[in-house]
Design a protein around this motif. Structure first.
Motif, short mmCIF file in Angstrom:
data_model
loop_
_atom_site.label_atom_id
_atom_site.label_comp_id
_atom_site.label_asym_id
_atom_site.label_seq_id
_atom_site.Cartn_x
_atom_site.Cartn_y
_atom_site.Cartn_z
N ASP A 91 -46.05 -14.86 11.97
CA ASP A 91 -45.28 -14.32 11.59
C ASP A 91 -46.34 -13.12 11.73
O ASP A 91 -45.48 -11.62 11.83
N ILE A 92 -48.00 -13.22 11.50
CA ILE A 92 -48.56 -11.41 12.02
C ILE A 92 -48.15 -10.51 12.73
O ILE A 92 -47.47 -9.60 12.97
N ILE A 93 -48.28 -11.61 13.62
CA ILE A 93 -48.36 -11.65 15.01
C ILE A 93 -47.16 -10.75 15.37
O ILE A 93 -46.67 -9.46 16.54
N GLY A 94 -46.18 -11.51 14.87
CA GLY A 94 -44.28 -11.22 14.87
C GLY A 94 -43.92 -10.11 14.95
O GLY A 94 -43.52 -8.60 14.82
N GLN A 95 -45.04 -9.27 13.46
CA GLN A 95 -44.97 -7.92 12.83
C GLN A 95 -45.15 -6.85 12.72
O GLN A 95 -44.91 -6.06 13.15
N LYS A 96 -46.72 -6.98 13.81
CA LYS A 96 -47.80 -6.03 13.67
C LYS A 96 -47.83 -6.09 15.80
O LYS A 96 -48.41 -5.01 16.51
N GLY A 97 -47.57 -7.11 16.44
CA GLY A 97 -47.23 -6.82 18.14
C GLY A 97 -49.43 -7.83 18.24
O GLY A 97 -49.72 -8.30 17.92
N ASP A 98 -49.02 -7.94 19.53
CA ASP A 98 -49.75 -8.56 20.18
C ASP A 98 -51.17 -7.58 19.69
O ASP A 98 -52.27 -8.38 20.00
N LEU A 99 -50.89 -6.69 20.25
CA LEU A 99 -52.81 -5.85 20.32
C LEU A 99 -51.81 -4.14 19.15
O LEU A 99 -51.36 -3.99 18.15
N ILE A 100 -52.92 -4.13 18.46
CA ILE A 100 -53.29 -3.52 16.47
C ILE A 100 -53.60 -2.14 16.44
O ILE A 100 -55.37 -2.22 18.04
N ILE A 101 -53.91 -1.05 16.20
CA ILE A 101 -55.29 -0.44 16.17
C ILE A 101 -56.28 0.02 15.26
O ILE A 101 -55.45 -0.65 13.78
N GLN A 102 -56.83 -0.33 15.15
CA GLN A 102 -58.60 -0.21 14.19
C GLN A 102 -58.98 1.03 14.36
O GLN A 102 -59.55 1.89 15.63
N HIS A 103 -58.89 0.90 13.49
CA HIS A 103 -60.54 2.73 12.67
C HIS A 103 -60.91 2.61 12.75
O HIS A 103 -61.54 1.73 11.82
N THR A 104 -62.26 3.00 13.20
CA THR A 104 -63.67 2.57 13.12
C THR A 104 -64.05 4.19 12.87
O THR A 104 -63.28 5.24 13.07
N LYS A 105 -65.32 4.72 12.58
CA LYS A 105 -66.31 6.02 12.92
C LYS A 105 -66.01 6.73 14.28
O LYS A 105 -65.90 7.89 14.16
N ALA A 106 -66.30 5.61 14.95
CA ALA A 106 -66.37 6.73 16.20
C ALA A 106 -64.41 7.30 16.61
O ALA A 106 -64.26 7.38 17.87
N GLY A 107 -63.50 6.30 16.03
CA GLY A 107 -62.17 6.85 16.44
C GLY A 107 -61.39 5.13 15.90
O GLY A 107 -62.18 4.59 15.89
N ASP A 108 -60.51 5.20 16.33
CA ASP A 108 -59.56 4.56 16.85
C ASP A 108 -59.34 4.05 18.06
O ASP A 108 -59.49 4.71 19.19
N LYS A 109 -59.36 2.85 18.43
CA LYS A 109 -59.11 2.11 19.36
C LYS A 109 -58.40 0.41 19.03
O LYS A 109 -58.18 -0.18 18.03
N LEU A 110 -57.70 0.25 20.13
CA LEU A 110 -56.30 -1.08 20.43
C LEU A 110 -57.72 -2.60 20.82
O LEU A 110 -58.58 -2.01 21.59
N VAL A 111 -57.12 -3.18 19.88
CA VAL A 111 -57.68 -4.37 19.44
C VAL A 111 -56.61 -5.39 19.76
O VAL A 111 -55.69 -4.83 19.01
#
Length: 166
Positions: A91-111
């Motif tokens: 259900d979580i994968i269906g709502q948020k998708g296979d890849l999500i944006i992770q916010h880090t100190k170095a910036g946003d990255k796709l994970v």
């Protein structure tokens, strides 16, 4: 696999003492115990509605098999809990998708969505439990093969009696 690890009903009597196999079958049936409390959902999953639903569905699927006893309640409960967690992860994968944006100190990255780790963990757990309960195609095929061997052996024993052998 050592013969002590196999259920007696699956042993080929041509390789084992028939009297010993009969005693082991009786012992295993006695150890299996009653199945009158199977409908009582284990406390470990009572607070998880999805797990309770999977528990009931699993019992329904296996009700005619005669393989479950009260001792198996917690194994079926663990299997149901694994299915519930797989469903939640899906259900979580269906709502948020296979890849999500992770916010880090170095910036946003796709994970990759961390729900995949949950899904994989509980899918492996489910597969192990399903195999123990004969719910996977391969475990059913193995049991079926053993049953066919036992039937053929029983037919051979009947033919021996009919033919006046031993």
């Amino acid at each position: 696999m050592s013969r002590l690890k196999k259920p007696a009903k699956t042993l080929q009597s041509s390789h084992h003492n028939k009297e010993e196999v009969k005693k082991r079958i009786a012992d295993e049936d006695r150890m299996k115990g009653a199945s009158d409390k199977l409908e009582n959902i284990p406390d470990t999953i009572k607070s998880v509605p999805e797990a309770k639903a999977y528990y009931k569905a699993t019992l329904k699927m296996l009700e005619d098999s005669g393989i479950l006893s009260n001792l198996d309640r917690y194994v079926v409960g663990a299997l149901a809990d694994s299915l519930a967690k797989i469903q939640i992860a899906n259900d979580i994968i269906g709502q948020k998708g296979d890849l999500i944006i992770q916010h880090t100190k170095a910036g946003d990255k796709l994970v990759v969505n961390p729900a995949y780790q949950i899904h994989d963990k509980y899918m492996n757990h489910f597969n192990k439990l399903a195999s123990q309960l004969g719910l996977s195609p391969s475990s059913r095929a193995q049991l079926s093969s053993l049953t066919l061997d036992m039937r053929a052996e029983a037919d051979d024993d009947v033919l021996k009696v009919i033919n006046g052998e031993d």
